[in-house]
Write an enzyme that holds these catalytic residues in place. Structure first.
Site, PDB file in Angstrom:
ATOM      1  N   ARG A   1      50.056  43.206  42.962  1.00 46.03           N
ATOM      2  CA  ARG A   1      49.534  43.901  41.796  1.00 46.03           C
ATOM      3  C   ARG A   1      48.691  45.096  42.226  1.00 46.03           C
ATOM      4  NH1 ARG A   1      50.467  40.040  37.998  1.00 46.03           N
ATOM      5  NH2 ARG A   1      51.202  38.267  39.160  1.00 46.03           N
ATOM      6  N   VAL A   2      48.734  46.134  41.415  1.00 44.49           N
ATOM      7  CA  VAL A   2      48.003  47.344  41.758  1.00 44.49           C
ATOM      8  C   VAL A   2      46.509  47.056  41.924  1.00 44.49           C
ATOM      9  CG1 VAL A   2      47.271  49.527  40.807  1.00 44.49           C
ATOM     10  CG2 VAL A   2      49.671  48.907  40.787  1.00 44.49           C
ATOM     11  N   ASP A   3      45.980  46.178  41.071  1.00 47.89           N
ATOM     12  CA  ASP A   3      44.558  45.823  41.172  1.00 47.89           C
ATOM     13  C   ASP A   3      44.247  45.222  42.533  1.00 47.89           C
ATOM     14  OD1 ASP A   3      44.836  46.334  38.536  1.00 47.89           O
ATOM     15  OD2 ASP A   3      44.520  44.261  37.866  1.00 47.89           O
ATOM     16  N   ASP A   4      45.261  44.721  43.210  1.00 46.99           N
ATOM     17  CA  ASP A   4      45.046  44.025  44.470  1.00 46.99           C
ATOM     18  C   ASP A   4      45.227  44.921  45.689  1.00 46.99           C
ATOM     19  OD1 ASP A   4      44.657  41.684  43.071  1.00 46.99           O
ATOM     20  OD2 ASP A   4      46.765  41.116  43.171  1.00 46.99           O
TER      21      ASP A   4
END
Ligand code: ATP
Ligand code: MG
Length: 695
Positions: free
Chosen positions: A563-566
């Site tokens: 995920r982009v947040d990750d």
């Protein structure tokens, strides 16, 4: 033009590869004159025999079909849709879309104006074609030896009886029905019965707590909740009805009272006498449903009428209520199933997902049944009574297509090969993976040990929101690269964009977006179109934003990086969690790894790795050093973890995905900000990890 940009050029150059060049699974292949050093870039070719019988047997054939699907989507999809039954044809257009927020409300419509019924297409159509005697469902219970089966004709009868009952109690077109059932045959039966009468089902995974169930009931205000009294999962008995009772009590306090709780008596788990009962509200399925006729007229619905509502897994926060409609979803799930698994009528197909997740909707129930496939529905736990259970089931039913999740692959891999090799598995022909990026080492184990280096793996990237596969190998067409989901499915136009939303071409990494709609796309978030636009269409105007990071290699293969947040930014290097985790898991003593970023004075962000070890291996200083070394060697010194945190267990969603946002809070010691943990499978893991923080 659309197709000359981006990956199609790569597709074209890939077409020059020697396809079907034999069984090379560990050889570094030479692509376009360039030798690839990294093991991750191995090419695994489908065998010539496999390709010869495949629906799509070469890169050229894929390329030709793909090109048409992008250049002439209306013709491409209406040709495919014509294989289904429509009471009336769509008009005036095959599809209409606006996915650009700058031009107004986001709207996606496919086959609008057409009327059809997905249950009719899945059951009646197959029976009328002469396949009424074919097995639709093999059911395998929790205990070995406990089983059942239904032919297409029998399944249709059961569905009609329940449809008639639901109509009798006042459920009609557009009404919501919540289904909270384990993997009994009654679960797909209930879904299909709703679809037959135009009711909207909302299946809630029967591992969710009363609180989560109540939240979902409050959201859609169903006329009926369908459940069973109890279920046995592995050695445990779970009293589902009591969970429903408590959810319904809570809902009533919040002003939503559900008048009817239809309860299936699951005798193998619990006798009806022992079940708590509320007279007037609770009704035994077996007392009422069999009394109804096995014939039930179909409710013809518009292609754009809602079919179901389903919540995302909640890996990144509060689950989102995804709404799918009928026509496009039907065409898309059926077509993706057929091609990504190279489905043939003689196949026996088993997907280990629960119908409580999108995978169970699209690829246990609708996709396979629309193709007239024989499916296996398994009630139990994959390692009960021991870790060989899956292969026991594969041999028992001669399963030829086996579809599962990386989390299960990794856990079976940890338990050792003997559980697998004890069984024949000769019937297997295609394997599949979904849910998370599959680490190359887990991919290889799945390929070499489970599939005897014979079965292509369909690593399918998709989301609850997408309805069906988006990036997935067509097993006979492509040489595969372990860990890459390969190329987009027909009609899907993926792009990788940078922070500013500019498309990047060629070899690159960035944010994965989709450029135009596809038939299986969700249409809204239930009751919150604004959140729908804000979450998915506003971050990069003009595109559907997936929330996932992705890179494309020099051959045009797509690699999902998490995920982009990750994504972690270490001294300006953007590092995907999936890459570091793969490097850690490639160490033979590391069973599972989860990596998060933490604030770092010098580097901006540092890498914090949680690791689970292979059964029986003790955690030691030496092992810690070796794990860090594995990452240094495989990726580079810049990606070396700053901290290794030993994790006997990891926080996972009930669908088996690692919840990194909780790990981020543990890593940065923000323990009072753990957020929504209601979708965690085992909340006690969190305390255990906190206790081990200083080792
Ligand atoms: P939420 O959106 O509530 O945080 P979720 O994204 O986990 O939950 P799902 O829709 O079940 O809910 O999962 C879709 C996500 O799973 C994808 O966005 C991707 O991150 C991951 N995923 C699924 N299949 C694959 C795959 N084959 N390879 C890599 N990642 C995958
Ligand atoms: Mg998601």
């Amino acid at each position: 033009s659309l197709v000359t940009s981006g990956h199609l050029r790569h597709v074209e150059s890939m077409a020059q590869l020697p396809s079907g060049a034999g069984k090379i699974s560990h050889l570094n292949a030479v692509i376009l004159g360039e030798a690839l050093a990294s093991e991750e870039n191995d090419l695994v070719f489908p065998s010539p025999e496999f390709s010869a019988q495949a629906l799509v047997s070469s890169p050229e054939q894929y390329q030709q079909m793909y090109r048409r699907s992008i250049e002439e989507p209306a013709d491409f999809w209406s040709d495919i849709a014509s294989q289904f039954f429509w009471k009336e044809k769509w008009h005036p257009e095959v599809y209409a879309e606006n996915i650009d927020v700058r031009k107004g409300t986001v709207k996606i419509e496919w086959f609008k104006g057409a009327t059809t019924n997905i249950c009719y297409n899945a059951l009646d159509r197959n029976v009328e074609a002469g396949n009424g005697g074919k097995i639709a469902i093999y059911w395998e219970g929790n205990e070995p030896g406990q089983d059942g089966q239904l032919t297409y004709a029998e399944l249709l009868d059961k569905v009609c009886q329940l449809s008639n009952y639901l109509k009798h109690v006042g459920v009609g077109k557009g009404d919501a029905v919540v289904i909270y059932l384990p993997m009994l045959m009654e679960l797909p039966i209930a879904m299909l019965a709703c679809a037959r009468i135009g009711a909207v089902h909302s299946v809630v995974f029967a591992g969710f707590s009363a609180e989560s169930l109540a939240q979902r009931i409050l959201d859609c205000k169903p006329k009926v909740v369908i459940t069973c009294n109890a279920v046995r999962r592995g050695p445990k008995t779970i009293h589902l009805k009591e969970i429903v009772d408590s959810a319904l009590t809570d809902c009533a306090k919040d002003g939503v009272s559900v008048g009817l709780c239809l309860t299936y008596e699951n005798q193998s788990a619990m006798e009806r006498e022992a079940t708590k009962w509320q007279e007037g509200r609770d009704v035994w399925w077996q007392d009422v449903v069999p009394k109804f006729s096995t014939k039930c007229l179909v409710e013809w619905v518009d292609a754009e009428d809602p079919l179901f509502l389903l919540y995302t897994s909640g890996s990144t926060g509060k689950p989102k209520g995804v709404l799918h409609t009928t026509g496009g979803y039907m065409v898309y799930t059926a077509t993706t199933f057929k091609y990504a698994f190279d489905y043939k009528p003689s196949d026996i197909y088993w997907c280990t997902a629960d119908c409580g997740w999108i995978t169970g909707h699209s690829y246990v129930t609708y996709g396979p049944l629309l193709n007239g496939a024989t499916i296996v529905v398994f009630e139990g736990a994959p390692s009960y009574p021991d870790s060989g259970r899956c292969w026991d089931i594969v041999d028992k039913y001669k399963v030829s297509i086996f579809y599962t999740a990386p989390t299960l692959v990794r856990s079976l891999m940890r338990d050792g090969d003997e559980y697998v090799t004890r069984y024949s598995r000769k019937s297997l022909r295609v394997l599949g993976s979904v849910g998370e990026p599959i680490n190359p080492s887990a991919w290889r184990w799945f390929f070499n040990v489970v599939g005897d280096s014979r079965c292509p793996i369909s690593d399918t990237w998709w989301q609850t929101e997408t309805g069906g596969f988006m990036i997935a190998p067509l097993p006979g067409a492509w040489p595969q690269k372990p860990g890459s989901a390969t190329f987009p499915f027909f009609g899907v136009l993926p792009v990788i964009v940078d922070e500013k939303g500019n498309e990047i071409e060629g070899e690159c990494s960035g944010y994965l977006c989709i450029k135009k709609s596809w038939p299986g796309a969700f249409r809204t978030l239930y009751g919150d179109h604004e959140r729908f636009e804000t979450t998915y269409f506003k971050p990069f105007p003009g595109y559907y934003f997936t929330g996932d990071g992705c890179s494309r290699d020099q051959d045009g293969y797509y690699w999902l990086t998490g995920r982009v947040d990750d994504v972690i930014n270490v001294s300006g290097h953007r590092i995907g969690t999936a890459e570091v985790e793969s490097a850690l898991v490639s160490h033979p003593q590391c069973a599972e790894a989860a990596v998060v970023g933490v604030e770092h004075e010098v580097k901006g962000q540092g890498i914090y790795a949680f690791v689970t070890l292979v059964e029986g291996v003790p955690y030691s200083e030496e092992l810690r050093k070796n794990l860090i070394l594995a990452v240094r060697n495989q990726i580079g010194a810049f990606a070396a973890p700053d901290k290794i945190h030993w994790a006997p267990g990891l926080p996972k969603t009930r669908s088996g995905k690692i919840m990194r946002r909780i790990l981020r809070k543990i890593a940065s010691r923000q323990l009072d900000e753990l957020g929504d943990t209601s979708t965690l499978a085992d909340p006690s893991v969190v305390d255990q990890l906190i206790a081990l923080s200083d080792r």
